[in-house]
Design an enzyme around this catalytic site. Structure first.
Site, PDB file in Angstrom:
ATOM      1  N   VAL A 105       0.867  -1.164   0.000  1.00 11.37           N
ATOM      2  CA  VAL A 105       0.000   0.000   0.000  1.00 11.37           C
ATOM      3  C   VAL A 105       0.909   1.221   0.000  1.00 11.37           C
ATOM      4  CG1 VAL A 105      -1.853   1.228   1.197  1.00 11.37           C
ATOM      5  CG2 VAL A 105      -1.728  -1.269   1.323  1.00 11.37           C
ATOM      6  N   CYS A 106       0.650   2.174  -0.885  1.00  8.80           N
ATOM      7  CA  CYS A 106       1.361   3.450  -0.907  1.00  8.80           C
ATOM      8  C   CYS A 106       2.876   3.227  -1.039  1.00  8.80           C
ATOM      9  CB  CYS A 106       1.007   4.247   0.335  1.00  8.80           C
ATOM     10  SG  CYS A 106       1.467   5.999   0.274  1.00  8.80           S
ATOM     11  N   ALA A 107       3.670   3.816  -0.132  1.00 11.03           N
ATOM     12  CA  ALA A 107       5.126   3.727  -0.207  1.00 11.03           C
ATOM     13  C   ALA A 107       5.640   2.316  -0.014  1.00 11.03           C
ATOM     14  CB  ALA A 107       5.762   4.656   0.830  1.00 11.03           C
TER      15      ALA A 107
END
Length: 301
Positions: A105-107
Site C-alpha cells: 500500500v502506498c510507499a
C-alpha cells in the site's frame, strides 16, 4: 491466503494498515479462514500518527496460500536508504518465489522494488510518489491513476483508502465477488473498481450505495442469477412491494432488478465464450431459455 502477515515499517500509516486488516478480519468474521499477524524488525513500531504498535520479530512459516503485505509509511519522497534490512527483503523475495502473494500500500511499493519484485511488472503507488518510483525502478511499469494493480502475485495499491480496494479484490479472487460485496457492505464502504481495467464483477460495480434493502435484494440475485426470479418473489424476500423495490433498486444502482440480473448473466456468458464455449451453451448455462436473448444483449452498445 490463510495467513495474512503485515510487515510494519517505522512511521507506518494507520489507515494503510487498518484498512486491509479490517477487510480480512471481517472476512474471518464471516467464516473465511484467515489469521492475521504483524511482523517488524523491532518489537514496537510507532505509526505516523503516533500510535505505538506491537509486532513479532519472529516470522511465522508462510506457505503459497498466504499473503505478505507491506503497508505504506510517512514518506513525502522515497529516501535513498532502505527502510528494511537485507534479511527482510530476502523474506519478501523468497515468499513470492515459493508461490506466495506479496502486496503493498502506498510507499510500501518501494519495499517490493528493493526486493526486486517490481522488475518487469506493472505496479502503482501514491500519486505523489509515482514519478520517483518509476525513476528508481526503471524495469518496472508504473501505472498512473489506478487504485491497484495485479501482476504475477505482486499486488500494489495507490495508498491510504485504496488498500481497502486491494484487499476486497483479493477476497473476491478467492471467495467470489459476492463475498467481497458482503464485506464492503458490512464496512459501509464503496466496493470500487480498479478504474483502469474491467477486472471486477458487476456484483461489485453496482454495490456502491448504502441502501440496505437493495443490498439484500442483490444478495438474492447474486446467488440465483441463473434462475428465474419473479419480481414479486424478490420483493417478498426483502419485505417490500414490487413497486417499492423497483424504485429503490433503480435509484441505488441505475438498473431495474431484471436488468441487473441480465447484466450478471451477460458478464458470466462473456467469460464462458472467451474460454471456448459456444453462444448457445453459454446462454443455457447462465439461465437464458432462448439464446437469441443473449445475442441481443451482446449486440447492445
Amino acid at each position: 491466503m490463510s495467513r495474512i502477515v503485515f510487515l510494519l515499517v517505522p512511521g507506518v500509516h494507520l489507515l494503510d494498515l487498518a484498512g486491509p486488516a479490517q477487510v480480512f478480519s471481517t472476512a474471518a468474521d464471516f467464516g473465511h479462514d484467515y489469521t492475521l499477524g504483524y511482523v517488524a524488525e523491532q518489537p514496537v513500531v510507532t505509526s505516523a500518527q503516533g500510535v505505538p504498535l506491537q509486532a513479532d520479530t519472529d516470522w511465522p512459516e508462510l506457505g503459497p496460500e498466504d499473503l505478505l503485505l507491506v503497508p505504506g509509511w510517512r514518506s513525502p519522497s522515497l529516501g535513498p536508504d532502505s527502510p528494511l534490512g537485507p534479511d527482510t527483503l530476502r523474506r519478501l523475495r523468497e515468499h513470492h518465489a515459493a508461490g506466495g502473494t506479496v502486496a503493498s500500500v502506498c510507499a510500501g511499493a518501494d519495499a517490493l522494488g528493493r526486493a526486486g519484485l517490481l522488475d518487469g511488472r506493472r505496479c502503482t503507488t501514491h500519486h505523489d510518489l509515482q514519478e520517483q518510483l518509476a525513476a528508481r525502478y526503471r524495469r518496472a511499469t508504473v501505472v498512473r491513476d489506478v487504485l491497484f494493480t495485479v501482476d504475477d502475485r505482486v499486488v500494489t495499491s495507490a495508498g491510504i483508502a485504496s488498500g481497502i480496494d486491494l484487499a476486497l479484490h483479493l477476497v473476491a479472487q478467492r471467495h467470489g465477488p459476492a463475498a467481497a460485496g458482503q464485506i464492503a457492505r458490512d464496512m459501509v464502504v464503496y466496493a470500487r473498481r480498479n478504474g483502469h481495467e474491467q477486472q471486477d464483477s458487476a456484483m461489485l460495480r453496482h454495490r456502491s450505495h448504502l441502501d440496505d434493502t437493495v443490498h439484500r435484494a442483490q444478495d438474492v440475485i447474486d446467488s440465483r442469477y441463473d434462475s428465474r426470479l419473479p419480481l414479486a418473489d424478490l420483493a417478498a424476500a426483502v419485505g417490500v412491494s414490487d413497486r417499492t423495490l423497483t424504485r429503490l433498486f433503480t435509484r441505488a444502482t441505475g438498473l431495474t432488478p431484471l436488468r441487473y440480473q441480465q447484466t450478471l448473466r451477460l458478464e458470466r456468458a462473456e467469460h464462458l465464450i472467451s474460454h471456448g464455449s459456444t453462444v448457445d451453451h453459454a446462454a443455457r448455462t447462465v439461465g437464458f431459455e432462448d439464446p437469441r436473448m443473449l445475442r441481443r444483449l451482446r449486440a447492445r452498445p
